[in-house]
Design an enzyme around this catalytic site. Structure first.
Site, mmCIF file in Angstrom:
data_model
loop_
_atom_site.group_PDB
_atom_site.id
_atom_site.type_symbol
_atom_site.label_atom_id
_atom_site.label_comp_id
_atom_site.label_asym_id
_atom_site.label_seq_id
_atom_site.Cartn_x
_atom_site.Cartn_y
_atom_site.Cartn_z
ATOM 1 N N PRO A 260 -6.232 -6.739 4.040
ATOM 2 C CA PRO A 260 -5.042 -5.998 3.598
ATOM 3 C C PRO A 260 -3.718 -6.504 4.161
ATOM 4 O O PRO A 260 -3.021 -5.796 4.899
ATOM 5 C CB PRO A 260 -5.349 -4.576 4.057
ATOM 6 C CG PRO A 260 -6.166 -4.767 5.298
ATOM 7 C CD PRO A 260 -7.026 -5.979 5.008
ATOM 8 N N CYS A 261 -3.351 -7.699 3.787
ATOM 9 C CA CYS A 261 -2.095 -8.283 4.271
ATOM 10 C C CYS A 261 -0.885 -7.501 3.783
ATOM 11 O O CYS A 261 0.198 -7.612 4.366
ATOM 12 C CB CYS A 261 -2.001 -9.757 3.903
ATOM 13 S SG CYS A 261 -2.145 -10.090 2.153
ATOM 14 N N HIS A 262 -1.070 -6.668 2.761
ATOM 15 C CA HIS A 262 0.038 -5.824 2.300
ATOM 16 C C HIS A 262 0.449 -4.811 3.372
ATOM 17 O O HIS A 262 1.543 -4.280 3.330
ATOM 18 C CB HIS A 262 -0.324 -5.113 0.992
ATOM 19 C CG HIS A 262 -1.493 -4.194 1.094
ATOM 20 N ND1 HIS A 262 -2.801 -4.647 1.002
ATOM 21 C CD2 HIS A 262 -1.569 -2.860 1.308
ATOM 22 C CE1 HIS A 262 -3.625 -3.622 1.134
ATOM 23 N NE2 HIS A 262 -2.898 -2.521 1.325
#
Length: 157
Positions: A125-127
């Site tokens: 989940p780089c967001h």
């Protein structure tokens, strides 16, 4: 890593943010990426497993992913992706937090570079990684998608 004779299977899933392309072999998921549109599919069981996990995420029923993802090619990116996967659903960390956690304080920009190459959107989940001042920053899938994912998780947590 793909071996010489492995087949790459492809599937697409429609999400509230557009199509996501899933690429996998019989052993690993190579990528989960936003696609401009769905294309021809030849899914296998891993593609179907990833598609179901993404559907559950977007319906608010899944907050973590335990899929057999292809590892990053560099040791630093492996550490960054592993640390990023620890960020709880609905929470955020800044690039400097990730750099500190992987033992490279001062490497916030390098964290950003590694995350910009993340081939497994949502599962890694780089967001959830933002600038120190709280602004969203950039996202390989598009800044609007990053904002939408963060808003979705705030509302679903």
């Amino acid at each position: 890593m793909k071996t010489k004779n492995e087949t790459i299977y492809v599937a697409y899933i429609d999400t509230p943010l557009g199509a996501i392309k899933i690429e996998a072999t019989d052993r690993l998921i190579f990528s989960l990426t936003f696609a401009s549109e769905a294309g021809p599919s030849n899914p296998n069981d891993l593609c179907e497993e990833a598609a179901e996990a993404l559907r559950a995420y977007f319906s608010g029923k899944r907050k973590t992913f335990d899929l057999p993802l292809k590892e990053a090619s560099s040791a630093f990116a492996k550490k960054v992706y592993a640390e990023t996967k620890k960020i709880p659903f609905g929470e955020r960390r800044c690039y400097g937090d990730i750099a500190q956690a992987v033992g490279s304080p001062g490497a916030a920009r390098a964290v950003g570079v590694a995350l910009s190459k993340n081939p497994h959107i949502i599962a890694v989940p780089c967001h959830r990684v933002v600038y120190k001042d709280g602004t969203v920053g950039h996202y390989a899938g598009g800044d609007e998608k990053k904002r939408a994912l963060l808003a979705f998780e705030r509302g679903a947590s």
